[in-house]
Motif scaffolding. Sequence first.
Motif, PDB file in Angstrom:
ATOM      1  N   THR A 314       0.853  -1.187   0.000  1.00  0.00           N
ATOM      2  CA  THR A 314       0.000   0.000   0.000  1.00  0.00           C
ATOM      3  C   THR A 314       0.890   1.238   0.000  1.00  0.00           C
ATOM      4  OG1 THR A 314      -0.154   0.107   2.411  1.00  0.00           O
ATOM      5  CG2 THR A 314      -1.805  -1.218   1.258  1.00  0.00           C
ATOM      6  N   GLU A 315       0.365   2.323  -0.569  1.00  0.00           N
ATOM      7  CA  GLU A 315       1.140   3.556  -0.671  1.00  0.00           C
ATOM      8  C   GLU A 315       0.401   4.656   0.071  1.00  0.00           C
ATOM      9  OE1 GLU A 315       2.149   7.470  -2.077  1.00  0.00           O
ATOM     10  OE2 GLU A 315       0.322   6.453  -2.715  1.00  0.00           O
ATOM     11  N   GLN A 316       1.134   5.380   0.921  1.00  0.00           N
ATOM     12  CA  GLN A 316       0.556   6.476   1.690  1.00  0.00           C
ATOM     13  C   GLN A 316       1.535   7.635   1.710  1.00  0.00           C
ATOM     14  OE1 GLN A 316      -0.964   5.114   5.566  1.00  0.00           O
ATOM     15  NE2 GLN A 316      -1.057   3.044   4.723  1.00  0.00           N
ATOM     16  N   GLN A 317       1.146   8.729   1.083  1.00  0.00           N
ATOM     17  CA  GLN A 317       1.960   9.944   1.055  1.00  0.00           C
ATOM     18  C   GLN A 317       3.390   9.684   0.590  1.00  0.00           C
ATOM     19  OE1 GLN A 317       1.553  11.558   4.995  1.00  0.00           O
ATOM     20  NE2 GLN A 317      -0.494  12.370   4.599  1.00  0.00           N
ATOM     21  N   TYR A 320       5.756   3.470   1.258  1.00  0.00           N
ATOM     22  CA  TYR A 320       5.178   2.174   0.931  1.00  0.00           C
ATOM     23  C   TYR A 320       5.175   1.271   2.167  1.00  0.00           C
ATOM     24  CZ  TYR A 320       5.768   3.891  -3.798  1.00  0.00           C
ATOM     25  OH  TYR A 320       5.693   4.646  -4.934  1.00  0.00           O
ATOM     26  N   LYS A 333       1.753  -2.839  10.839  1.00  0.00           N
ATOM     27  CA  LYS A 333       2.061  -2.081   9.625  1.00  0.00           C
ATOM     28  C   LYS A 333       3.567  -1.888   9.536  1.00  0.00           C
ATOM     29  CE  LYS A 333       0.979   2.413   7.554  1.00  0.00           C
ATOM     30  NZ  LYS A 333       0.216   3.665   7.773  1.00  0.00           N
ATOM     31  N   THR A 364      -5.972  -4.380   1.826  1.00  0.00           N
ATOM     32  CA  THR A 364      -6.925  -3.270   1.917  1.00  0.00           C
ATOM     33  C   THR A 364      -7.820  -3.417   3.146  1.00  0.00           C
ATOM     34  OG1 THR A 364      -6.928  -3.052  -0.492  1.00  0.00           O
ATOM     35  CG2 THR A 364      -8.741  -2.024   0.697  1.00  0.00           C
ATOM     36  N   ARG A 367      -5.888  -2.478   6.176  1.00  0.00           N
ATOM     37  CA  ARG A 367      -5.710  -1.027   6.212  1.00  0.00           C
ATOM     38  C   ARG A 367      -6.979  -0.338   6.718  1.00  0.00           C
ATOM     39  NH1 ARG A 367      -3.697   2.908   1.224  1.00  0.00           N
ATOM     40  NH2 ARG A 367      -3.788   4.854   2.398  1.00  0.00           N
ATOM     41  N   GLN A 371      -7.284   2.088  10.102  1.00  0.00           N
ATOM     42  CA  GLN A 371      -7.800   3.454  10.095  1.00  0.00           C
ATOM     43  C   GLN A 371      -9.109   3.584  10.868  1.00  0.00           C
ATOM     44  OE1 GLN A 371      -8.013   4.131   5.882  1.00  0.00           O
ATOM     45  NE2 GLN A 371      -5.871   4.753   5.722  1.00  0.00           N
TER      46      GLN A 371
END
Length: 383
Positions: A314-317, A320, A333, A364, A367, A371
């Motif tokens: 997954t990619e966040q800002q 990875y 994570k 997903t 994730r 969150q």
Amino acid sequence: MKINLIMVALYATIITTSYSCVYQHKESDDDKDHNNAEAQSQHDGSITVSEEDASKFGIETRPAESKPFNEVIRASGRILNNSNDQATISAPTAGILTLGKNITIGQPIRSGASIGQISAKGISGGDTNQAAKVAVATAKKELERLEPLMKEGIVTKREYNAASAAYQSALASYSPSAASGTVRSSIDGVIQQLLVRSGDYVDAGTPIAIVGKNRSLVLQADLPEKYRDKLSSIITANIRTPYAENWISIDSLNGKRTALSPNDQVSVSSQTGYLPVSFTIDNDGSLSAGSFVDVSLICRSEETAYSVPNEAITEQQGNYFIYVKTGSHSYEKRKVIPGLSNGIETEIKSGIHEGENIVVKGATIVRLSEQGGNIPQGHSHNH
């Protein structure tokens, strides 16, 4: 009386001060406990997904294992018909071609089935096969006439042999199949090309159609010439069509690398600076001849690395991450640094340790749990 009032005031002050100190001390202890709990939660960093939800939503893991991760070269390519899986149907005689009513590209056809008819009627010179048929009948009649006469000694052996030779020559010039004028397929397959149109004049031997068994195709990739030294080390490939998002491993299509035949070289792009690399693949119905594809050419390699499916990352800002299963229902994570990708899996340069259970499907879902989002209730992998 004055002394009594002073004593009451002093006593009230002592009580108030004591209560205030006790209250402040209690409040400080509560805050401390709360802060410690919050710190513990942040330090733990654990993401919880119940085993029931993990099963329901298809979360899968696999142990991290350092294994050969091959060098990948990106290229363009095309899907072609396999020339070894085709037959060219030719005209049995000369004349005007009339294709069958349902004869179109893509039409399945059986061996021996008619593709069209050829007629020489109305053409200058007439039907040569019809003339050959008449010559056969005439020569046969003459041979049958001379046979009893030779037995009676009325004609010589030499005359009889000459008549027999004339009959054999007439037979060699006559083709019963050509005389019918019917163009027939020689194999079971699918009509892939029609080389002439209805109403065209064709000579005997003119190619009419190409019929393919449609069981296999050819992947032809254009390798940039700067990778010439890698040509012999290419072992397989992954492909992606313009109308699909996911990559397909040609290993799943029984892909095998082949050498180009002279016929295949005709269809190689005339652009300079590219070397052709070909594979035969099974036709599973998802690919069609003529399609252009993106290709990841995979080279043989002895170097090992950790790798995960692309969907596991997954990619966040701009950073990875992957998820690691740390307990029966807990996940962590983990920030990683990705490396090369072959279109299906990506090399992980750092962030993974041997034997850890990496989430390879359902990242997903994990994730969403991280969150604090709601896991969708309408989807399940248990069909």
